[in-house]
Design an enzyme around this catalytic site. Structure first.
Site, PDB file in Angstrom:
ATOM      1  N   GLU A 155      -5.291   3.849   6.030  1.00  0.00           N
ATOM      2  CA  GLU A 155      -4.968   3.767   4.605  1.00  0.00           C
ATOM      3  C   GLU A 155      -5.644   4.932   3.881  1.00  0.00           C
ATOM      4  OE1 GLU A 155      -6.239   0.135   2.648  1.00  0.00           O
ATOM      5  OE2 GLU A 155      -5.676   0.966   0.716  1.00  0.00           O
ATOM      6  N   SER A 207     -11.048  -0.639   3.029  1.00  0.00           N
ATOM      7  CA  SER A 207     -10.229  -0.773   4.246  1.00  0.00           C
ATOM      8  C   SER A 207      -9.871   0.611   4.758  1.00  0.00           C
ATOM      9  CB  SER A 207      -8.929  -1.513   3.937  1.00  0.00           C
ATOM     10  OG  SER A 207      -9.178  -2.780   3.419  1.00  0.00           O
ATOM     11  N   ARG A 237       0.814  -1.225   0.000  1.00  0.00           N
ATOM     12  CA  ARG A 237       0.000   0.000   0.000  1.00  0.00           C
ATOM     13  C   ARG A 237       0.845   1.272   0.000  1.00  0.00           C
ATOM     14  NH1 ARG A 237      -3.489  -3.553  -0.456  1.00  0.00           N
ATOM     15  NH2 ARG A 237      -5.610  -3.393   0.377  1.00  0.00           N
TER      16      ARG A 237
END
Ligand code: EPU
Length: 375
Positions: free
Chosen positions: A365, A269, A193
């Site tokens: 995130e 998420s 990520r």
């Protein structure tokens, strides 16, 4: 700036392979006091001082030139589909959004295909298109919301595959100078990520195109998340699964596990899964023998944040008008009319409990945008 615009115009005119339209040079206008409600999947009702979309590098350059004159001193935010953003209030700055479309085959040797895709294409449209063309490698990233450009910034991932596994290189334009740049896969600094565009180059470039290296031979990757079992349950031999079957099964799993943003605002998420070293991992496993985990390189382990949050009793719980999703604790949802600050309060309450119980600091995130600058 002018040279890059001219180059792009010539390249567009000579492009024989583009299969989607929208390439003509059209100058777009800034809209002022623009609602961002349709541009963030959390469904946060905020406005931007100015907003514009562009369909080509030429249009982007024109908008940047106008920005430098008309909005001097105001912050600039480049968004994609807004599926990874949390606005805390009205944005007193300029918001830009790509509508650069198109898919060009740059080379095809019968086994490996190099394809250049406009950053404004919807990622899932592109995954489906590639699968149908017989260009493989993206199937496990099915049904992830967002644009192609953002997927390369975020290095999106699911079911054992990350965008960086198939990205050859990335093209962009400096938001400051309008000069074009290109980064090879290794120059993008990819990890879980993460990319250079979230780090050293954060807020400095607009991604205009992403180049993918895909394969004509399909090799199903079903080792993650019980995909193999689901296939067998559906009567499909995992070893003989077709690309479209894999795509369909993954889309099915995601639809069941993830809330539809058109019904309940969310950004997928909310947190990244924490990565811990061997020593911390040993302590965690000793205290929690049932804790799921994934090996993550030598001596490192990825621990599911959803599991940690559920252990803290947050799954399905609300704070104000925001909740932890009842089917996947990694996702925070807007129960209707929540402000960005309400979602952030929930985020902080969850983080505080996970820190207290496990000694792990969860990192969002989602990009939190605080009025006039990201935090
Ligand atoms: N788990 C729980 N409780 C929960 C959620 C998960 O115990 O509420 C456990 C599951 O039982 C499983 C483990 O945690 O043992 C992992 O859960 P899951 O497979 O659902 O995946 P995840 O690690 O929570 C990541 C990605 C998702 C991606 C899935 C599948 C991140 C931050 N998220 O989630 O990506 O779809 O794996 O590959 O890495 C996204 O980024 O928006 C996203 C949805």
């Amino acid at each position: 700036m002018a040279t890059d615009c001219l180059r792009e115009l010539i390249s567009l005119m000579s492009n024989q392979h583009s299969i989607r339209g929208g390439d003509e040079l059209r100058f777009m206008e800034y809209q002022t006091d623009k609602s961002l409600l349709p541009y963030n999947t959390f469904g946060i009702d905020v406005k931007a001082a100015a907003f514009a979309e562009y369909r080509s590098v030429g249009e982007l350059c024109a908008l940047l030139e106008e920005y430098a004159v008309r909005f001097r001193g105001k912050p600039l935010l480049h968004i994609g589909s807004g599926s990874n953003l949390l606005f805390l209030g009205d944005y007193d700055g300029v918001v830009l959004r790509s509508q650069i479309r198109g898919v060009q085959v740059l080379s095809d040797d019968g086994e490996e295909v190099l394809v250049r895709v406009g950053a404004g294409e919807e990622h899932d449209w592109w995954v489906e298109h590639a699968s149908r063309q017989g260009w493989h490698g993206l199937e496990n990233l099915s049904l992830i919301p967002g644009q192609v450009g953002a997927s390369a910034v975020q290095n999106i991932g699911a079911y054992g595959v990350e965008a960086c596994d198939v990205i050859d290189s990335v093209e962009g334009i400096s938001l400051e100078t309008g000069v074009a740049a290109r980064w090879s896969n290794s120059e993008c600094g990819y990890s879980y990520r993460h990319s250079i565009f979230k780090d050293a180059l954060k807020g400095k470039y607009a991604i205009t195109h992403v180049l993918y290296r895909l394969h004509r031979t399909f090799v199903p990757r079903l080792g993650y998340g019980g995909l193999s079992k689901i296939m067998s349950y559906k009567g499909i031999d995992p070893a003989k699964a077709t690309a479209m079957q894999v795509r369909d099964v993954i889309a099915d799993v995601r639809r069941k596990k993830l809330p539809d943003p058109s019904e309940r605002g969310n950004a997928g998420s909310f947190f990244m899964n924490p990565i811990v070293d061997e020593c911390k991992f040993g302590l965690l496993r000793e205290a929690n023998p049932d804790m799921p985990y994934y090996a993550h390189g030598e001596g490192m382990y990825k621990v599911p944040a959803g599991w940690l949050i559920e252990q803290c009793g947050w799954k399905g719980r609300s704070l104000g008008r925001a909740s932890v999703y009842e089917r996947q604790a990694l996702i925070l949802v807007n129960d209707g009319g929540a402000t960005g600050r309400e979602v952030l309060e929930l985020c902080e309450a969850v983080r505080s409990d996970v820190r207290g119980r496990f000694g792990i600091d969860l990192v969002p995130e989602v990009n939190v945008i605080a009025g006039d600058k990201g935090i």
